[in-house]
Design an enzyme around this catalytic site. Structure first.
Site, PDB file in Angstrom:
ATOM      1  N   ARG A 101      53.588  72.537 -16.428  1.00  0.00           N
ATOM      2  CA  ARG A 101      53.665  71.178 -15.875  1.00  0.00           C
ATOM      3  C   ARG A 101      52.334  70.448 -16.044  1.00  0.00           C
ATOM      4  O   ARG A 101      52.292  69.227 -16.109  1.00  0.00           O
ATOM      5  CB  ARG A 101      54.086  71.216 -14.401  1.00  0.00           C
TER       6      ARG A 101
ATOM      7  N   ASP B 286      55.046  48.352 -25.900  1.00  0.00           N
ATOM      8  CA  ASP B 286      56.078  49.283 -26.346  1.00  0.00           C
ATOM      9  C   ASP B 286      56.051  49.284 -27.869  1.00  0.00           C
ATOM     10  O   ASP B 286      56.391  48.282 -28.511  1.00  0.00           O
ATOM     11  CB  ASP B 286      57.443  48.823 -25.819  1.00  0.00           C
TER      12      ASP B 286
ATOM     13  N   LYS C   6      62.880  58.579 -30.668  1.00  0.00           N
ATOM     14  CA  LYS C   6      63.302  57.760 -31.798  1.00  0.00           C
ATOM     15  C   LYS C   6      62.571  58.187 -33.080  1.00  0.00           C
ATOM     16  O   LYS C   6      62.734  59.303 -33.542  1.00  0.00           O
ATOM     17  CB  LYS C   6      63.073  56.290 -31.466  1.00  0.00           C
TER      18      LYS C   6
ATOM     19  N   TYR D   1      63.911  45.849 -23.810  1.00  0.00           N
ATOM     20  CA  TYR D   1      64.856  46.957 -23.682  1.00  0.00           C
ATOM     21  C   TYR D   1      65.429  46.994 -22.264  1.00  0.00           C
ATOM     22  O   TYR D   1      64.683  46.890 -21.279  1.00  0.00           O
ATOM     23  CB  TYR D   1      64.154  48.263 -24.020  1.00  0.00           C
TER      24      TYR D   1
END
Length: 398
Positions: free
Chosen positions: A58, A184, A209, A111
């Site tokens: 983590r 972004d 993506k 988005y």
């Protein structure tokens, strides 16, 4: 040769290899939640460190370290951080740098997931938001910033209508007004746009993506200064949006071919966007590489080597035509998401934005006939033939 002088392809393949810790040419998958400590003092040292790679996954993992080194090098940033998804990356940035009651400036058309996250903060934490309507209007951006503004957010090219924002202008505005700037960079990728080089503080992407590129992982990345990324890591250490080591390994593998993939896909997109402009069945084409696009001049200035592989186009037949068109395709896959080697298409009006109020769709530029097209690396002739079949099925044949 100085690694800082490497080209993008060399960087994508070789950056970060010092994090491997083995002689394996391909980095092993460190599929473990925890690492053995050689002595108690080492445990104390790691517990006080920022993102130790061999302590607790983590907090960090060698697979994460290597991917982050590659992304930071590609983005020309001091440091990068990997998270469990693109949305967790954006949520981490907002959680790290915003507090209840702060003011944010953001484009009106972004988005949907990012907008929903901001509006959730607006409702639950009193976040104040000014939405910029015309992202090419520097005066509108300037007027939106107040003394209480803590973050300026940009998305370029935007999802799904490919609007453009001048990142250098936004960065200059942020510096002058003392406001952190975030971009972004999912659609452009660092191959075509490097927001940090243009002065933006943080470049954030959905690595699901193009960076991964094979539709087989979910991850997000944040790139920026050492201090900002350390602050973001501090948030993730507490909130826990941890990607698994195998997905990080897949992402690293995908990054090695990033340049080849996105450049081939962008070449396809450029050609198809020009071809679509001449099709009588098409009302409009949104692609920043087309000279007719209102943001073309800005895109040509800040995007190097191509204009990306995303485009959208509107069919003359509206809602029914859009549905029939997608159902007739055999090479292009009907699916959400984007950025894989395969071409993907979706019809927002009957899919992702089916339940979106009409006034919101109008603000986002989503008409009934709009199709969002993630162009892949298939042979261009086959993609054109598939689009022709779609026109025919939609009842729009010439």
């Amino acid at each position: 040769m100085d690694p800082h002088e490497w080209g993008l392809s060399t960087t994508a393949i070789h950056a970060g290899r010092k994090h491997n810790g083995t002689r394996s040419v391909t980095t092993p998958i460190f599929q473990t939640s925890v690492f053995e400590l050689k002595e108690n003092a080492e445990g104390a040292e790691f517990a006080a460190a920022v993102e130790p790679p061999q302590f607790y996954t983590r907090w960090g993992n060698p697979n994460f370290s290597e991917v982050q080194a590659v992304v930071a090098s590609l983005e020309k940033a001091e440091r990068a951080l990997i998270t469990s998804s693109g949305m967790s990356a954006f949520a981490t940035v907002f959680e790290t740098f915003l507090k209840p009651g702060d003011h944010v400036v953001a484009p009106a058309a972004i988005y949907l997931g990012t907008e929903q996250l901001l509006r959730r903060w607006e409702t639950q934490k009193g976040l104040r938001i000014t939405w910029v309507q015309n992202t090419l209007d520097a005066a509108e951006w300037e007027a939106a910033v107040t003394d209480g503004t803590r973050l300026i957010f940009a998305e370029t090219p935007s999802n799904p209508t490919l609007s453009i924002t001048d990142l250098a202008m936004v960065a200059d505005l942020g510096r002058r007004r003392g406001v952190r700037t975030v971009a972004d960079n999912t659609f452009a990728t660092p191959i075509f746009t490097r927001p940090v080089e243009l002065g933006i503080d943080l470049s954030v992407s959905s690595a699901t993506k193009y960076l991964g590129g094979h539709s087989d992982l979910v991850a997000g990345v944040i790139a920026g200064s050492e201090a900002d990324i350390a602050a973001c890591w501090g948030t993730t250490k507490i909130t826990g949006p941890t990607v698994d080591p195998f997905s990080a390994w897949l992402l690293h593998r995908g990054l090695k071919t990033l340049c080849l993939r996105v450049r081939r896909a962008a070449d396809n997109a450029q050609s198809l966007a020009a071809w679509l402009l001449w099709q009588s069945q098409v009302v409009r084409v949104d692609y920043p590489g087309n000279r007719e696009h209102p943001g073309h001049a800005v895109a040509a200035r800040q995007m190097t080597g191509g204009f990306g592989a995303m485009l959208s186009f509107e069919l003359a037949g509206g809602l029914a035509a859009g549905q029939r068109f997608c159902e007739a395709l055999s090479v292009i896959t009907r699916a959400v998401s984007l950025g894989g080697v395969e071409s993907l298409i979706q019809h927002p009006a009957s899919m992702s934005h089916l339940r979106t109020p009409p006034e919101v769709k109008a603000r986002l530029g989503i008409s009934d006939g709009l199709l969002r097209f993630s162009v892949g690396i298939e042979d261009e002739a086959d993609l054109k033939a598939d689009l022709e079949a779609g026109f025919q099925a939609a009842g729009l044949a010439r």
